[in-house]
Structure formats: structure tokens, C-alpha cells
Scaffold this active site. Sequence first.
Site, PDB file in Angstrom:
ATOM      1  N   ASP A   1      -0.935  -4.016  -5.657  1.00  0.00           N
ATOM      2  CA  ASP A   1      -0.213  -3.085  -6.535  1.00  0.00           C
ATOM      3  C   ASP A   1       1.266  -3.440  -6.333  1.00  0.00           C
ATOM      4  OD1 ASP A   1       0.044  -0.876  -8.290  1.00  0.00           O
ATOM      5  OD2 ASP A   1       0.505   0.428  -6.590  1.00  0.00           O
TER       6      ASP A   1
ATOM      7  N   ALA B   1       0.777  -1.241   0.000  1.00  0.00           N
ATOM      8  CA  ALA B   1       0.000   0.000   0.000  1.00  0.00           C
ATOM      9  C   ALA B   1       0.807   1.289   0.000  1.00  0.00           C
ATOM     10  CB  ALA B   1      -0.929   0.006   1.213  1.00  0.00           C
ATOM     11  N   ALA B   2       2.040   1.258   0.495  1.00  0.00           N
ATOM     12  CA  ALA B   2       2.765   2.518   0.720  1.00  0.00           C
ATOM     13  C   ALA B   2       3.277   3.112  -0.598  1.00  0.00           C
ATOM     14  CB  ALA B   2       3.937   2.255   1.663  1.00  0.00           C
ATOM     15  N   PRO B   3       3.273   4.452  -0.741  1.00  0.00           N
ATOM     16  CA  PRO B   3       2.939   5.463   0.289  1.00  0.00           C
ATOM     17  C   PRO B   3       1.463   5.832   0.373  1.00  0.00           C
ATOM     18  CG  PRO B   3       3.752   6.549  -1.676  1.00  0.00           C
ATOM     19  CD  PRO B   3       3.810   5.066  -1.965  1.00  0.00           C
ATOM     20  N   GLY B   4       0.586   5.108  -0.317  1.00  0.00           N
ATOM     21  CA  GLY B   4      -0.837   5.292  -0.048  1.00  0.00           C
ATOM     22  C   GLY B   4      -1.646   6.011  -1.108  1.00  0.00           C
ATOM     23  N   SER B   5      -1.120   6.153  -2.331  1.00  0.00           N
ATOM     24  CA  SER B   5      -1.921   6.800  -3.384  1.00  0.00           C
ATOM     25  C   SER B   5      -3.250   6.079  -3.547  1.00  0.00           C
ATOM     26  CB  SER B   5      -1.216   6.751  -4.738  1.00  0.00           C
ATOM     27  OG  SER B   5       0.119   7.021  -4.621  1.00  0.00           O
ATOM     28  N   LYS B   6      -3.158   4.751  -3.605  1.00  0.00           N
ATOM     29  CA  LYS B   6      -4.377   3.993  -3.897  1.00  0.00           C
ATOM     30  C   LYS B   6      -5.198   3.781  -2.635  1.00  0.00           C
ATOM     31  CE  LYS B   6      -1.955   2.217  -7.823  1.00  0.00           C
ATOM     32  NZ  LYS B   6      -0.631   2.775  -7.423  1.00  0.00           N
TER      33      LYS B   6
ATOM     34  N   CYS C   1       3.346  -1.272 -12.682  1.00  0.00           N
ATOM     35  CA  CYS C   1       3.659  -0.202 -13.646  1.00  0.00           C
ATOM     36  C   CYS C   1       4.827  -0.661 -14.521  1.00  0.00           C
ATOM     37  CB  CYS C   1       3.928   1.128 -12.949  1.00  0.00           C
ATOM     38  SG  CYS C   1       5.289   1.105 -11.788  1.00  0.00           S
TER      39      CYS C   1
HETATM   40  C1  LIG Z   1       4.331  -0.145  -6.412  1.00  0.00           C
HETATM   41  S1  LIG Z   1       4.676   0.192  -4.760  1.00  0.00           S
HETATM   42  C2  LIG Z   1       3.060   0.455  -4.099  1.00  0.00           C
HETATM   43  C3  LIG Z   1       2.501   1.823  -4.359  1.00  0.00           C
HETATM   44  C4  LIG Z   1       1.213   2.040  -3.597  1.00  0.00           C
HETATM   45  N1  LIG Z   1       0.226   1.025  -3.898  1.00  0.00           N
HETATM   46  C5  LIG Z   1       0.621   3.407  -3.904  1.00  0.00           C
HETATM   47  O1  LIG Z   1      -0.281   3.488  -4.729  1.00  0.00           O
HETATM   48  O2  LIG Z   1       1.051   4.380  -3.294  1.00  0.00           O
HETATM   49  C6  LIG Z   1       5.040  -1.388  -4.135  1.00  0.00           C
HETATM   50  C7  LIG Z   1       5.138  -1.465  -2.633  1.00  0.00           C
HETATM   51  O3  LIG Z   1       5.290  -2.849  -2.287  1.00  0.00           O
HETATM   52  C8  LIG Z   1       6.077  -2.923  -1.131  1.00  0.00           C
HETATM   53  N2  LIG Z   1       6.565  -4.311  -1.069  1.00  0.00           N
HETATM   54  C9  LIG Z   1       7.648  -4.861  -1.686  1.00  0.00           C
HETATM   55  N3  LIG Z   1       7.709  -6.179  -1.429  1.00  0.00           N
HETATM   56  C10 LIG Z   1       6.637  -6.465  -0.646  1.00  0.00           C
HETATM   57  C11 LIG Z   1       6.156  -7.645  -0.033  1.00  0.00           C
HETATM   58  N4  LIG Z   1       6.789  -8.804  -0.206  1.00  0.00           N
HETATM   59  N5  LIG Z   1       5.047  -7.573   0.728  1.00  0.00           N
HETATM   60  C12 LIG Z   1       4.395  -6.390   0.903  1.00  0.00           C
HETATM   61  N6  LIG Z   1       4.817  -5.243   0.370  1.00  0.00           N
HETATM   62  C13 LIG Z   1       5.910  -5.280  -0.405  1.00  0.00           C
HETATM   63  C14 LIG Z   1       7.124  -1.854  -1.315  1.00  0.00           C
HETATM   64  O4  LIG Z   1       7.659  -1.475  -0.056  1.00  0.00           O
HETATM   65  C15 LIG Z   1       6.320  -0.742  -1.998  1.00  0.00           C
HETATM   66  O5  LIG Z   1       5.853   0.165  -1.034  1.00  0.00           O
END
Ligand SMILES: C[S@@+](CC[C@H](N)C(=O)[O-])C[C@H]1O[C@@H](n2cnc3c(N)ncnc32)[C@H](O)[C@@H]1O
Length: 309
Positions: free
Chosen positions: A184, A118-123, A237
Site C-alpha cells: 500500500d 503498513a503504518a498506521p495499520g488500517s489494512k 490512493c
Molecule cells: C499509504 S501509507 C500506508 C497506510 C497503511 N497501509 C494503512 O492502511 O494504514 C504509506 C506508508 O508507507 C511508509 N513508507 C514510505 N516510504 C517507505 C519505504 N520506502 N519503505 C517502507 N515504508 C515506506 C510511510 O511511512 C507510510 O506509513
Amino acid sequence: MEKASSLAEDYFSRYQDLIPNYESFLNALSEPLPLYFRLNTLKTQDPDRVVRGLARQGFEVTPVEAVPWFFRVEPRDISLGNTDEYYLGLIYPMTLSSSLPVYALDPRPGEIILDLCAAPGSKTTQIAQLTEDQAIVVANDKRLDRITALVANLRRLGVASVVTTVYRGEQFPLGTTFDKVLVDAPCSGEGRYRKGYEGELLFHKEGHTNLPAIQKGLIVRAYDLLRPGGILVYSTCTINPEENEAVVDYLLRKRQAEVLSWEAPLPSHPGLTEWEGKPFHPELVKAKRFYAHEIGAVGFFVVKLRRQV
Ligand SMILES: C[S@@+](CC[C@H](N)C(=O)[O-])C[C@H]1O[C@@H](n2cnc3c(N)ncnc32)[C@H](O)[C@@H]1O
């Protein structure tokens, strides 16, 4: 310079027959990505006032017809992140195509929803907005530092309906079942690559771990966390079929998931049913590929699935 400027072309050449209008795709790599923000309707229902406020600070703001509450902003050389509108949580800068996974998820008030990466939380904040802060949303990320940034965004945007957890998504505890889960996924981010001055690819992170293996673990766990009939949206993406169709194909072989059609507000292309000689499940044609040069935003892959039993 001649040699350097071919670096991006070399990188993407394996997609030559896949990407529509490949030449214009290559040209778009040299253009800066357009800037957008989402108006946060949890804090204001008055877009005109926000647009006027930003105009006084030198921004030119244009609503995006196709995607509700999204606005395009120019110029890029003043920072949206330094405006009162930003600090007050009236706007959330995010690329236009980043809205698509939540569009497919179609969250409703009263639902129990998991945002697994989820981070940083756009969605997450978009889900809270579309459900009028009346769903129960669990926002998970494996990185605590990034969850801290997400919590700051929740506060700034005035979101109350979200709780946070810090698990590796593949190991998110089974027990609670969700109406909807969004994955995501962490990905190679090819959809956001741009050429630098010397033709090098910007945003190209070296030394990735095995992303498809992580993505497969995430999508299977997300599916197992759904109630029967629940909805899963998987997005990245990146253009890379090994991180997109191959991951969904893996799920379809492991579980009885149904691929659903959905209406997208931006131009898209069907998912692949074959890549480099490897066939994928025919239903993958219902997945959607969005290319940066066609939508004026980051390239995306989005697929919507339903849990059968
Ligand atoms: C594409 S970004 C997400 C962007 C977010 N959905 C947004 O819209 O702001 C992918 C995220 O997956 C997290 N991540 C990476 N591996 C992961 C895992 N095994 N389990 C959970 N989160 C993970 C990363 O820390 C990163 O924040």
C-alpha cells in the site's frame, strides 16, 4: 476568489479525459469525505449493540451493504475517536475504499503475509480480522514513529498475530518467502484531495521525493519476497498513472508476474493501457481504478498479481 477556486481545477485538468463524469468529480472536491468505520469482529460480533451505543452519543450509523463490517457515520462534527467504542477497539475508523486492497489480497488463516508499508495499520488490522487472527502477519514500515502508532492500534484492537519490522521496503531482507505481500505504497494521495474554502487543494503535500522511483523499488522487492504462486497486491490512493500503471508496467518488464482479475465490491474502471502516448502492458486492463465521486470515499488504484516462478 474566482482565481483561487480554479486551483483544484488547474491541478486535475490533465485528467479531464481520464476521469469519468469529470464535472461531478470536480463538484465532489468541494464536499467533505464521508466517514466510515470497520467493526472489529475480533472484539465483538454484535454490530447492533455497537450501533446502539453510538446512536446514544448522537451518531447516525448505516451499514454498507457492499462491504462486510463497514458502516457509514454521520455527523462529522463529533469525534468517533473520543467514544468508548473506539477506546475499547470495537471500531476502527477508516475510509471505505481503504478496504479494497485487502479485499483483493483475500488473506486466509494459516498464511504468511507481509504488509510492506503498513503504518498506521488500517489494512494490517483488517488482515488480522479476516484471518481471525490466525495468520502470521509481518507489518513493516520505514518509520518507527508510525510503527509505534500501528502497535497501539494492534493493542487496542486485540490483535495477536502481527509482528512488526522497520525497514525501507526496498531493502526488506530476502530469505523468508511469503504467501502474500501487500504494498500500500506511499503516494501523492491525489484520491483524497479536497478543495478548501478558497479553492486550494487540501492534502497537497509539496516537496515529494521521486515517488515513482520509490514505488518501483517497493513493488520489485515485494515480488521477490513471494513464494512461487504467491500473491502481490499493489495499491495507492492516487489517480496519477505514473504512480500506478507505470509502476506495475515496470514490474511486468522486470519479472514474470501475472496480472489477475478480481471482483471488487465497489464500482471501478479498468487500468490504463496507455497514458500520454506511452503504452503499458495490455494486461493492465485487469487493474482497477476507483474514483472518489463514484464511491463516496477516497479514490484508489488496486492491482492483483501472481508470482509465476
Ligand atoms: C499509504 S501509507 C500506508 C497506510 C497503511 N497501509 C494503512 O492502511 O494504514 C504509506 C506508508 O508507507 C511508509 N513508507 C514510505 N516510504 C517507505 C519505504 N520506502 N519503505 C517502507 N515504508 C515506506 C510511510 O511511512 C507510510 O506509513
